[in-house]
Design a protein around this motif. Structure first.
Motif, PDB file in Angstrom:
ATOM      1  N   GLN A 143      36.075   7.207  24.212  1.00  0.00           N
ATOM      2  CA  GLN A 143      34.689   7.642  24.351  1.00  0.00           C
ATOM      3  C   GLN A 143      34.441   8.279  25.721  1.00  0.00           C
ATOM      4  O   GLN A 143      34.947   7.809  26.737  1.00  0.00           O
ATOM      5  CB  GLN A 143      33.736   6.462  24.163  1.00  0.00           C
ATOM      6  N   ASN A 144      33.646   9.330  25.727  1.00  0.00           N
ATOM      7  CA  ASN A 144      33.290  10.031  26.967  1.00  0.00           C
ATOM      8  C   ASN A 144      31.917   9.554  27.423  1.00  0.00           C
ATOM      9  O   ASN A 144      30.909   9.844  26.792  1.00  0.00           O
ATOM     10  CB  ASN A 144      33.290  11.540  26.715  1.00  0.00           C
ATOM     11  N   PHE A 145      31.880   8.805  28.520  1.00  0.00           N
ATOM     12  CA  PHE A 145      30.621   8.277  29.037  1.00  0.00           C
ATOM     13  C   PHE A 145      30.072   9.114  30.193  1.00  0.00           C
ATOM     14  O   PHE A 145      28.953   8.901  30.627  1.00  0.00           O
ATOM     15  CB  PHE A 145      30.817   6.830  29.525  1.00  0.00           C
ATOM     16  N   ARG A 146      30.878  10.035  30.719  1.00  0.00           N
ATOM     17  CA  ARG A 146      30.474  10.799  31.885  1.00  0.00           C
ATOM     18  C   ARG A 146      29.681  12.048  31.522  1.00  0.00           C
ATOM     19  O   ARG A 146      28.656  12.349  32.130  1.00  0.00           O
ATOM     20  CB  ARG A 146      31.709  11.221  32.690  1.00  0.00           C
ATOM     21  N   SER A 147      30.165  12.773  30.541  1.00  0.00           N
ATOM     22  CA  SER A 147      29.667  14.129  30.311  1.00  0.00           C
ATOM     23  C   SER A 147      28.465  14.165  29.381  1.00  0.00           C
ATOM     24  O   SER A 147      28.299  13.308  28.513  1.00  0.00           O
ATOM     25  CB  SER A 147      30.783  15.000  29.716  1.00  0.00           C
ATOM     26  N   ALA A 148      27.640  15.171  29.576  1.00  0.00           N
ATOM     27  CA  ALA A 148      26.544  15.438  28.657  1.00  0.00           C
ATOM     28  C   ALA A 148      27.094  15.998  27.346  1.00  0.00           C
ATOM     29  O   ALA A 148      28.266  16.363  27.244  1.00  0.00           O
ATOM     30  CB  ALA A 148      25.564  16.426  29.294  1.00  0.00           C
ATOM     31  N   ARG A 149      26.234  16.076  26.341  1.00  0.00           N
ATOM     32  CA  ARG A 149      26.660  16.421  24.981  1.00  0.00           C
ATOM     33  C   ARG A 149      27.392  17.761  24.927  1.00  0.00           C
ATOM     34  O   ARG A 149      28.470  17.872  24.333  1.00  0.00           O
ATOM     35  CB  ARG A 149      25.440  16.447  24.061  1.00  0.00           C
ATOM     36  N   ALA A 150      26.842  18.808  25.535  1.00  0.00           N
ATOM     37  CA  ALA A 150      27.444  20.140  25.433  1.00  0.00           C
ATOM     38  C   ALA A 150      28.833  20.175  26.063  1.00  0.00           C
ATOM     39  O   ALA A 150      29.759  20.808  25.538  1.00  0.00           O
ATOM     40  CB  ALA A 150      26.530  21.169  26.104  1.00  0.00           C
ATOM     41  N   ILE A 151      29.000  19.486  27.190  1.00  0.00           N
ATOM     42  CA  ILE A 151      30.287  19.492  27.879  1.00  0.00           C
ATOM     43  C   ILE A 151      31.296  18.633  27.128  1.00  0.00           C
ATOM     44  O   ILE A 151      32.480  18.982  27.032  1.00  0.00           O
ATOM     45  CB  ILE A 151      30.105  19.010  29.329  1.00  0.00           C
ATOM     46  N   ALA A 152      30.841  17.514  26.568  1.00  0.00           N
ATOM     47  CA  ALA A 152      31.735  16.657  25.786  1.00  0.00           C
ATOM     48  C   ALA A 152      32.288  17.413  24.582  1.00  0.00           C
ATOM     49  O   ALA A 152      33.463  17.241  24.211  1.00  0.00           O
ATOM     50  CB  ALA A 152      30.994  15.409  25.325  1.00  0.00           C
ATOM     51  N   LYS A 153      31.472  18.269  23.974  1.00  0.00           N
ATOM     52  CA  LYS A 153      31.940  19.055  22.822  1.00  0.00           C
ATOM     53  C   LYS A 153      33.019  20.041  23.245  1.00  0.00           C
ATOM     54  O   LYS A 153      34.004  20.258  22.522  1.00  0.00           O
ATOM     55  CB  LYS A 153      30.766  19.778  22.171  1.00  0.00           C
ATOM     56  N   VAL A 154      32.848  20.658  24.408  1.00  0.00           N
ATOM     57  CA  VAL A 154      33.884  21.565  24.918  1.00  0.00           C
ATOM     58  C   VAL A 154      35.184  20.798  25.134  1.00  0.00           C
ATOM     59  O   VAL A 154      36.265  21.247  24.740  1.00  0.00           O
ATOM     60  CB  VAL A 154      33.420  22.221  26.233  1.00  0.00           C
ATOM     61  N   ALA A 155      35.080  19.627  25.752  1.00  0.00           N
ATOM     62  CA  ALA A 155      36.268  18.813  26.010  1.00  0.00           C
ATOM     63  C   ALA A 155      36.968  18.438  24.708  1.00  0.00           C
ATOM     64  O   ALA A 155      38.203  18.447  24.624  1.00  0.00           O
ATOM     65  CB  ALA A 155      35.879  17.556  26.786  1.00  0.00           C
ATOM     66  N   GLU A 156      36.192  18.113  23.678  1.00  0.00           N
ATOM     67  CA  GLU A 156      36.784  17.743  22.391  1.00  0.00           C
ATOM     68  C   GLU A 156      37.540  18.908  21.774  1.00  0.00           C
ATOM     69  O   GLU A 156      38.628  18.725  21.205  1.00  0.00           O
ATOM     70  CB  GLU A 156      35.689  17.269  21.438  1.00  0.00           C
ATOM     71  N   ARG A 157      36.987  20.119  21.884  1.00  0.00           N
ATOM     72  CA  ARG A 157      37.660  21.289  21.291  1.00  0.00           C
ATOM     73  C   ARG A 157      38.982  21.576  21.998  1.00  0.00           C
ATOM     74  O   ARG A 157      39.988  21.900  21.362  1.00  0.00           O
ATOM     75  CB  ARG A 157      36.734  22.507  21.347  1.00  0.00           C
ATOM     76  N   VAL A 158      38.985  21.457  23.327  1.00  0.00           N
ATOM     77  CA  VAL A 158      40.230  21.678  24.060  1.00  0.00           C
ATOM     78  C   VAL A 158      41.227  20.567  23.737  1.00  0.00           C
ATOM     79  O   VAL A 158      42.428  20.821  23.557  1.00  0.00           O
ATOM     80  CB  VAL A 158      39.963  21.754  25.574  1.00  0.00           C
ATOM     81  N   ALA A 159      40.745  19.329  23.632  1.00  0.00           N
ATOM     82  CA  ALA A 159      41.622  18.202  23.305  1.00  0.00           C
ATOM     83  C   ALA A 159      42.268  18.391  21.932  1.00  0.00           C
ATOM     84  O   ALA A 159      43.448  18.056  21.736  1.00  0.00           O
ATOM     85  CB  ALA A 159      40.836  16.901  23.350  1.00  0.00           C
ATOM     86  N   GLN A 160      41.511  18.933  20.979  1.00  0.00           N
ATOM     87  CA  GLN A 160      42.078  19.184  19.647  1.00  0.00           C
ATOM     88  C   GLN A 160      43.216  20.186  19.719  1.00  0.00           C
ATOM     89  O   GLN A 160      44.208  20.069  18.996  1.00  0.00           O
ATOM     90  CB  GLN A 160      40.981  19.675  18.698  1.00  0.00           C
ATOM     91  N   GLU A 161      43.087  21.188  20.598  1.00  0.00           N
ATOM     92  CA  GLU A 161      44.177  22.152  20.787  1.00  0.00           C
ATOM     93  C   GLU A 161      45.412  21.483  21.371  1.00  0.00           C
ATOM     94  O   GLU A 161      46.519  21.980  21.228  1.00  0.00           O
ATOM     95  CB  GLU A 161      43.722  23.294  21.706  1.00  0.00           C
ATOM     96  N   LEU A 162      45.193  20.358  22.039  1.00  0.00           N
ATOM     97  CA  LEU A 162      46.303  19.583  22.604  1.00  0.00           C
ATOM     98  C   LEU A 162      46.731  18.463  21.667  1.00  0.00           C
ATOM     99  O   LEU A 162      47.369  17.493  22.084  1.00  0.00           O
ATOM    100  CB  LEU A 162      45.882  19.004  23.959  1.00  0.00           C
ATOM    101  N   ASP A 163      46.340  18.603  20.395  1.00  0.00           N
ATOM    102  CA  ASP A 163      46.745  17.662  19.334  1.00  0.00           C
ATOM    103  C   ASP A 163      46.205  16.256  19.560  1.00  0.00           C
ATOM    104  O   ASP A 163      46.848  15.263  19.188  1.00  0.00           O
ATOM    105  CB  ASP A 163      48.277  17.611  19.208  1.00  0.00           C
ATOM    106  N   ASP A 164      45.034  16.169  20.184  1.00  0.00           N
ATOM    107  CA  ASP A 164      44.397  14.872  20.383  1.00  0.00           C
ATOM    108  C   ASP A 164      43.074  14.874  19.621  1.00  0.00           C
ATOM    109  O   ASP A 164      42.193  15.676  19.923  1.00  0.00           O
ATOM    110  CB  ASP A 164      44.145  14.617  21.867  1.00  0.00           C
ATOM    111  N   PRO A 165      42.904  14.013  18.633  1.00  0.00           N
ATOM    112  CA  PRO A 165      41.668  14.020  17.839  1.00  0.00           C
ATOM    113  C   PRO A 165      40.470  13.624  18.679  1.00  0.00           C
ATOM    114  O   PRO A 165      40.607  12.937  19.702  1.00  0.00           O
ATOM    115  CB  PRO A 165      41.945  12.976  16.748  1.00  0.00           C
ATOM    116  N   PRO A 166      39.257  14.032  18.272  1.00  0.00           N
ATOM    117  CA  PRO A 166      38.054  13.690  19.036  1.00  0.00           C
ATOM    118  C   PRO A 166      37.860  12.190  19.130  1.00  0.00           C
ATOM    119  O   PRO A 166      38.262  11.426  18.247  1.00  0.00           O
ATOM    120  CB  PRO A 166      36.921  14.341  18.227  1.00  0.00           C
ATOM    121  N   GLY A 167      37.248  11.755  20.241  1.00  0.00           N
ATOM    122  CA  GLY A 167      36.934  10.340  20.402  1.00  0.00           C
ATOM    123  C   GLY A 167      35.763   9.941  19.530  1.00  0.00           C
ATOM    124  O   GLY A 167      35.145  10.766  18.847  1.00  0.00           O
ATOM    125  N   ARG A 168      35.447   8.654  19.548  1.00  0.00           N
ATOM    126  CA  ARG A 168      34.343   8.138  18.752  1.00  0.00           C
ATOM    127  C   ARG A 168      33.029   8.788  19.193  1.00  0.00           C
ATOM    128  O   ARG A 168      32.747   8.912  20.377  1.00  0.00           O
ATOM    129  CB  ARG A 168      34.271   6.631  18.935  1.00  0.00           C
TER     130      ARG A 168
END
Length: 589
Positions: free
Chosen positions: A268-293
């Motif tokens: 879970q991402n507790f630091r970032s706001a919603r828009a930034i967390a979504k960006v992080a999730e998209r980049v993480a998916q490109e790195l073969d890491d599924p989105p967090g809860r």
């Protein structure tokens, strides 16, 4: 004693409460790992008899200091049972205490400046009747990488080790290697250390090199049957971005296998706001890491991308963005309802893949009167002639040939033997000579700083250097008790200080690699062109993936505002060139 864990998620509580001997925590950016580590240390100490220490190591001194600060606020006197340090700092401390057991001087010097290292290498070869190396800097860099990777010793590695040993000094890589040698060849020292440090926690473990892992393994045991202490490794393979220095996230995987470690995931991402967390999730998916809860975000955040005609226009626009945030605060739509919009300069960062992409923005911000914080090199830490000479005099070690040659270069003289006094060879103004003569009488860093604070000379840049030395000294005193404030410790601290510090008041202008482990309220990432970020040398699938991991680190630094920019054309040595946008921008809506 019960610990209040009401502010922790179930994932985080599992790590805090685990009693397994070997643990690996895979922690996404913004997942609260520092708080988890702090609460775990608090539990271990409050539930124990207090007859041991917890050793908490990190990749950077900044991260170690942050953990130390959190623990100091909540543990009171018990904080003395926790030692926070970097891997190199811990290795150096062992060698200062026990290095004589393996033939080191009582206080071995540390050389980090490339000029000193080149001088030592070439002088040693000359003394051995060998020809000078044609590209000494390239050779030393290759030796650093070979040692970090734990490669078998070759002839040049042996020669460099001999040069260091003959001079009685260490460089960064040899600190780790000699500390490992100490633990492996001195069972008594190892038993003493393992009895003292019953728990070892390593943060940013994805950045461990083979040599660092071998050193730590000598401390805690090579396999599950030989584990002599409790170990927690905390890391994130998506943030493994220093492979060029020999680091690899594979050490986390290998530790799990060899020690049958329990693996916990903080997603879970507790630091970032919603828009930034979504960006992080998209980049993480490109790195073969599924989105967090998924979770409810109190702040919406804001992500923007803008293209400009050239680098000058980009620098002007980014500087205007910084000034607007400083003057007006963050937009109300980007923050939580009860959150302050005010932003301090040090809470804003401008990041780039390379230092060159930051130069124009740094110039514009300075012209606008905005203070900026840039990491410095050893060669430009102190800018005045008096400052440079003062530091050379203060750190002079007459018994070290390396130190004599360095001071000779700085003073423009020739100190041939241990009996030579650098003060007798000064060719400076009388007033500067008097100040340096007083400094030469100081025996300890404390005495040295007392003289520094008393020097009142109207020389260009001296007042800035005086302030820089005082800030470094105060920061050093915050991390070391009086008994540990010797020259060897202070010099090592200053070497790390030169890389920048959290106490600097200005807007941060850093490369992405320099910003790893830090967090800000607002971040601009500039120079997002193909060939700049990702770097033009990233031609293989693995090197491109390494660049993508660096981009993941960059977009996860801000908590509220993220700005991504690029110039459509850039100036080069052969004229103006049009550039295509970075493929990473396609991941941003």
């Amino acid at each position: 004693m019960d610990i209040n864990r009401s502010n922790l998620s179930e994932q985080q509580k599992s790590v805090v409460d685990s009693d397994d001997q070997a643990i690996v925590v895979l922690a996404n950016a913004g997942s609260g790992k520092t708080e988890v580590v702090a609460q775990r240390v608090e539990r271990l100490l409050k539930e124990s008899a207090g007859d041991f220490k917890v050793l908490a190591l990190s990749y950077t001194r900044r991260a170690a200091n942050e953990l130390q600060s959190r623990l100091s606020n909540r543990l009171g006197e018990t904080r003395r049972s926790v030692e926070t340090n970097t891997v190199h700092g811990f290795a150096h401390g062992l060698l200062l205490q026990y290095g004589t057991w393996i033939g080191l001087p009582a206080e071995p010097g540390v050389i980090s400046d490339e000029t000193d290292r080149i001088d030592l290498l070439q002088t040693w070869r000359q003394e051995q009747g060998l020809e000078p190396v044609e590209n000494p800097l390239g050779l030393l860099n290759q030796l650093d990488l070979s040692r970090a990777l734990g490669q078998a010793e070759n002839d040049m590695m042996f020669q460099w080790a001999s040069a260091l040993a003959d001079a009685g000094v260490l460089d960064y890589e040899s600190m780790v290697g000699r500390a490992r040698e100490l633990l492996e060849e001195s069972p008594g020292v190892r038993r003493l250390i393992t009895r003292l440090y019953r728990h070892v926690i390593v943060d940013e473990a994805q950045n461990l090199t083979a040599s660092q892992m071998a050193f730590l393994s000598a401390l805690w045991g090579l396999d599950s049957s030989d584990l002599t202490t409790n170990v927690v490794l905390v890391g994130d393979d998506k943030q493994s971005i220093v492979g060029f220095a020999g680091a690899s996230a594979e050490h986390l995987t290998n530790f799990v296998i060899s020690h049958k470690a329990t693996v916990y995931k903080l997603s879970q991402n507790f630091r970032s706001a919603r828009a930034i967390a979504k960006v992080a999730e998209r980049v993480a998916q490109e790195l073969d890491d599924p989105p967090g809860r998924s979770q409810d975000f109190a702040a919406a955040g804001q992500v923007e991308s803008h293209f400009y005609d050239d680098e000058e226009s980009e620098a002007l626009a980014v500087s205007d963005w910084v000034v607007t945030i400083l003057n007006q605060g963050m937009p109300g739509s980007s923050i939580a309802p009860t959150e302050s919009a005010k932003v301090l300069p040090k809470e804003i960062a401008v990041l780039a893949r390379s230092a060159a992409a930051l130069r124009r923005t740094a110039d514009v911000l300075s012209q606008l009167g905005v203070q900026v914080s840039l990491a410095s090199k050893a060669t430009d830490w102190l800018g005045s002639e008096l400052g440079t000479r003062a530091w050379a005099i203060g750190t002079f070690d007459s018994s070290s040939a390396v130190s004599r040659r360095r001071v000779s270069r700085i003073l423009g003289t020739n100190l041939l033997s241990a009996s030579d006094n650098p003060i007798d060879h000064l060719n400076v103004s009388n007033i500067q000579s008097e100040a340096l003569r007083e400094l030469s009488k100081s025996q300890t860093p404390t005495e040295f700083m007392e003289v520094i604070q008393s020097i009142s000379i109207n020389e260009l840049g001296w007042s800035d250097d005086q302030r820089e030395l005082e800030l470094a000294w105060l920061a050093f005193c915050d991390t070391q008790p009086p008994a540990n404030r010797g020259w060897a410790q202070f010099e090592l601290f200053v070497t790390q200080w030169q890389a920048g510090t959290d106490s600097d008041p200005g807007v941060r202008l850093h490369t992405v690699h320099r910003a790893q482990g830090q967090e800000f309220k607002a971040v601009a990432i500039v120079g997002l062109n193909d060939g700049q970020f990702p770097d033009f040398r990233a031609r293989s699938p693995e090197s491109f993936k390494a660049e993508l991991r660096a981009f993941y680190v960059a977009v996860t630094r801000p908590s509220r505002l993220l700005l991504l920019t690029r110039p459509r054309q850039v100036n080069t040595r052969v004229g103006v060139w049009a550039r295509d946008e970075s493929p990473f921008l396609s991941l941003i809506e």
